[in-house]
Design a protein around this motif. Structure first.
Motif, PDB file in Angstrom:
ATOM      1  N   LEU A   8      41.989  55.468  30.657  1.00 30.03           N
ATOM      2  CA  LEU A   8      41.298  54.970  31.847  1.00 30.03           C
ATOM      3  C   LEU A   8      42.101  55.269  33.115  1.00 30.03           C
ATOM      4  O   LEU A   8      41.552  55.707  34.129  1.00 30.03           O
ATOM      5  N   ARG A   9      43.402  55.046  33.064  1.00 36.14           N
ATOM      6  CA  ARG A   9      44.233  55.341  34.229  1.00 36.14           C
ATOM      7  C   ARG A   9      44.247  56.829  34.542  1.00 36.14           C
ATOM      8  O   ARG A   9      44.190  57.225  35.713  1.00 36.14           O
ATOM      9  N   ALA A  10      44.293  57.641  33.507  1.00 33.17           N
ATOM     10  CA  ALA A  10      44.310  59.094  33.726  1.00 33.17           C
ATOM     11  C   ALA A  10      42.995  59.562  34.336  1.00 33.17           C
ATOM     12  O   ALA A  10      42.978  60.456  35.205  1.00 33.17           O
ATOM     13  N   PHE A  11      41.876  58.972  33.914  1.00 34.20           N
ATOM     14  CA  PHE A  11      40.584  59.382  34.463  1.00 34.20           C
ATOM     15  C   PHE A  11      40.504  59.065  35.949  1.00 34.20           C
ATOM     16  O   PHE A  11      40.111  59.919  36.758  1.00 34.20           O
ATOM     17  N   TYR A  12      40.886  57.853  36.347  1.00 34.85           N
ATOM     18  CA  TYR A  12      40.768  57.483  37.757  1.00 34.85           C
ATOM     19  C   TYR A  12      41.822  58.152  38.632  1.00 34.85           C
ATOM     20  O   TYR A  12      41.684  58.166  39.855  1.00 34.85           O
ATOM     21  N   ALA A  13      42.822  58.722  38.013  1.00 30.28           N
ATOM     22  CA  ALA A  13      43.798  59.487  38.789  1.00 30.28           C
ATOM     23  C   ALA A  13      43.341  60.917  39.025  1.00 30.28           C
ATOM     24  O   ALA A  13      43.908  61.611  39.874  1.00 30.28           O
ATOM     25  N   GLN A  18      38.118  59.858  41.065  1.00 25.29           N
ATOM     26  CA  GLN A  18      38.044  59.568  42.490  1.00 25.29           C
ATOM     27  C   GLN A  18      36.603  59.558  42.986  1.00 25.29           C
ATOM     28  O   GLN A  18      36.212  58.734  43.815  1.00 25.29           O
ATOM     29  N   ILE A  19      35.802  60.478  42.460  1.00 27.05           N
ATOM     30  CA  ILE A  19      34.378  60.490  42.824  1.00 27.05           C
ATOM     31  C   ILE A  19      33.696  59.219  42.334  1.00 27.05           C
ATOM     32  O   ILE A  19      32.894  58.607  43.048  1.00 27.05           O
ATOM     33  N   ALA A  20      33.999  58.825  41.084  1.00 25.16           N
ATOM     34  CA  ALA A  20      33.409  57.605  40.537  1.00 25.16           C
ATOM     35  C   ALA A  20      33.816  56.389  41.356  1.00 25.16           C
ATOM     36  O   ALA A  20      32.991  55.516  41.645  1.00 25.16           O
ATOM     37  N   ARG A  36      35.379  36.645  51.407  1.00 25.76           N
ATOM     38  CA  ARG A  36      36.398  35.779  51.975  1.00 25.76           C
ATOM     39  C   ARG A  36      36.353  34.395  51.335  1.00 25.76           C
ATOM     40  O   ARG A  36      35.284  33.835  51.094  1.00 25.76           O
ATOM     41  N   ARG A  37      37.565  33.871  51.062  1.00 19.94           N
ATOM     42  CA  ARG A  37      37.755  32.530  50.491  1.00 19.94           C
ATOM     43  C   ARG A  37      37.048  32.369  49.143  1.00 19.94           C
ATOM     44  O   ARG A  37      36.649  31.271  48.776  1.00 19.94           O
ATOM     45  N   GLN A  38      36.899  33.454  48.413  1.00 19.39           N
ATOM     46  CA  GLN A  38      36.282  33.415  47.096  1.00 19.39           C
ATOM     47  C   GLN A  38      37.340  33.632  46.007  1.00 19.39           C
ATOM     48  O   GLN A  38      38.320  34.354  46.215  1.00 19.39           O
ATOM     49  N   ARG A  39      37.118  33.028  44.855  1.00 26.88           N
ATOM     50  CA  ARG A  39      37.972  33.261  43.691  1.00 26.88           C
ATOM     51  C   ARG A  39      37.306  34.355  42.856  1.00 26.88           C
ATOM     52  O   ARG A  39      36.236  34.142  42.284  1.00 26.88           O
ATOM     53  N   VAL A  40      37.965  35.514  42.785  1.00 22.78           N
ATOM     54  CA  VAL A  40      37.363  36.714  42.193  1.00 22.78           C
ATOM     55  C   VAL A  40      38.124  37.091  40.925  1.00 22.78           C
ATOM     56  O   VAL A  40      39.361  37.083  40.905  1.00 22.78           O
ATOM     57  N   VAL A  41      37.362  37.431  39.880  1.00 23.23           N
ATOM     58  CA  VAL A  41      37.936  37.901  38.619  1.00 23.23           C
ATOM     59  C   VAL A  41      37.317  39.246  38.280  1.00 23.23           C
ATOM     60  O   VAL A  41      36.094  39.418  38.364  1.00 23.23           O
ATOM     61  N   GLY A  42      38.152  40.214  37.913  1.00 18.35           N
ATOM     62  CA  GLY A  42      37.679  41.480  37.394  1.00 18.35           C
ATOM     63  C   GLY A  42      37.875  41.512  35.896  1.00 18.35           C
ATOM     64  O   GLY A  42      38.957  41.194  35.398  1.00 18.35           O
ATOM     65  N   LEU A  43      36.844  41.871  35.152  1.00 14.77           N
ATOM     66  CA  LEU A  43      36.898  41.886  33.696  1.00 14.77           C
ATOM     67  C   LEU A  43      36.646  43.302  33.203  1.00 14.77           C
ATOM     68  O   LEU A  43      35.671  43.944  33.617  1.00 14.77           O
ATOM     69  N   GLY A  44      37.486  43.773  32.290  1.00  6.30           N
ATOM     70  CA  GLY A  44      37.407  45.145  31.808  1.00  6.30           C
ATOM     71  C   GLY A  44      38.517  45.972  32.442  1.00  6.30           C
ATOM     72  O   GLY A  44      39.686  45.603  32.393  1.00  6.30           O
ATOM     73  N   PHE A  45      38.128  47.094  33.047  1.00  2.21           N
ATOM     74  CA  PHE A  45      39.074  47.865  33.861  1.00  2.21           C
ATOM     75  C   PHE A  45      38.485  47.948  35.258  1.00  2.21           C
ATOM     76  O   PHE A  45      37.886  48.948  35.655  1.00  2.21           O
ATOM     77  N   ALA A  46      38.647  46.864  35.994  1.00  3.45           N
ATOM     78  CA  ALA A  46      38.053  46.739  37.325  1.00  3.45           C
ATOM     79  C   ALA A  46      39.054  46.979  38.438  1.00  3.45           C
ATOM     80  O   ALA A  46      38.686  46.911  39.620  1.00  3.45           O
ATOM     81  N   THR A  47      40.304  47.289  38.109  1.00  4.87           N
ATOM     82  CA  THR A  47      41.334  47.419  39.146  1.00  4.87           C
ATOM     83  C   THR A  47      41.072  48.539  40.150  1.00  4.87           C
ATOM     84  O   THR A  47      41.506  48.413  41.304  1.00  4.87           O
ATOM     85  N   PRO A  48      40.376  49.650  39.800  1.00  6.11           N
ATOM     86  CA  PRO A  48      40.078  50.622  40.850  1.00  6.11           C
ATOM     87  C   PRO A  48      39.151  50.079  41.936  1.00  6.11           C
ATOM     88  O   PRO A  48      39.115  50.625  43.043  1.00  6.11           O
TER      89      PRO A  48
END
Length: 256
Positions: A8-13, A18-20, A36-48
């Motif tokens: 996953l990291r290699a794909f987004y690099a 980058q297009i995705a 703003r002022r929200q509590r946000v959670v990313g589930l899966g591979f949401a870091t990009p």
């Protein structure tokens, strides 16, 4: 087999990643312009995509499935990522305002349980964005990208799953109309593909991007009431036996 965090990291690099990130990120920002002022959670591979919406959020956490692996995120400062089981999140009930699910639903063995758990941790009226591969798109047919792994979905399938988990889909978007090819021609023309595809609402987008709201109450299904039968003794009147009468002996006169 679930995707590995290294892949996953290699794909987004790379260039397709980058297009995705740009295409899917544009759809996510269009649905959630302000967190703003929200509590946000990313589930899966949401870091990009989390940096695009979590800049002014109260708190941002990245949960990564155990079968996938975990990496430190963000790259600077204290880590806000954790390895979890997607159907058993380490959060109290109704403790999250918004959740972004990417590269998770298509990889899990039980999409229903994953969405039920997301519904549990979201507060009433909380919002969820789900990014899932489109079964009619080219990206789901080629395993050279993460969207080509796991189970793709149609729009009707996603709507049924989300309604079953107390979510009401509010807004729908699609992204990744460009073919998932690493040729320079397609990479350069990706913005034009996205503009034309979205403008004409073409059916072969690579991913669905759905914004849904958690319902306040679940409608109770009507179920047939099961009757329980109790066995009770019933006393019926019985006729009393009559006294038997002795048989009378009749003597016949003797002849003679």
């Amino acid at each position: 087999m679930a995707l590995d965090i290294v892949d996953l990291r290699a794909f987004y690099a790379g260039p397709l990643g980058q297009i995705a990130r740009r295409a899917v990120g544009r759809a996510i920002i269009g649905l959630w312009p302000d967190c703003r002022r929200q509590r946000v959670v990313g589930l899966g591979f949401a870091t990009p995509y989390l940096p695009l919406i979590g800049g002014e959020a109260e708190r941002v956490i990245a949960f990564m499935p155990a079968a996938q692996g975990v990496v430190n995120w963000p790259s600077r400062g204290l880590s806000a990522s954790a390895l979890v089981e997607p159907t058993l999140l380490p959060l109290p009930t109704a403790s999250v305002d918004r959740m972004l699910v990417v590269h998770a639903l298509e990889e899990t063995e039980s999409p229903e349980d994953l969405l039920e758990e997301a519904s549990r941790v979201l507060s009433p009226g909380g919002r969820l964005i789900l990014v899932a591969p489109n079964r009619r798109g080219l990206w789901a047919r080629m395993d050279t990208t993460p969207f080509g792994h796991g189970r793709p979905f149609s729009r009707s399938q996603l709507e049924k799953l989300m309604r079953g988990a107390m979510f009401s889909p509010e807004n729908w978007a699609e992204a990744l109309y460009v073919p998932p090819l690493r040729r320079a021609l397609f990479l350069r023309s990706a913005p034009a593909w996205e503009k034309v595809g979205a403008g004409l609402s073409l059916p072969f987008a690579g991913v669905h991007v759905i914004d849904a709201t958690k319902q306040f109450h679940r409608r109770a299904p009507l179920r047939a009431t099961r009757r329980s039968f109790a066995f009770r003794p019933i006393l019926l009147p019985q006729p009393s036996p009559s006294a038997r009468q002795p048989h009378s002996v009749t003597k016949t006169p003797s002849s003679g």
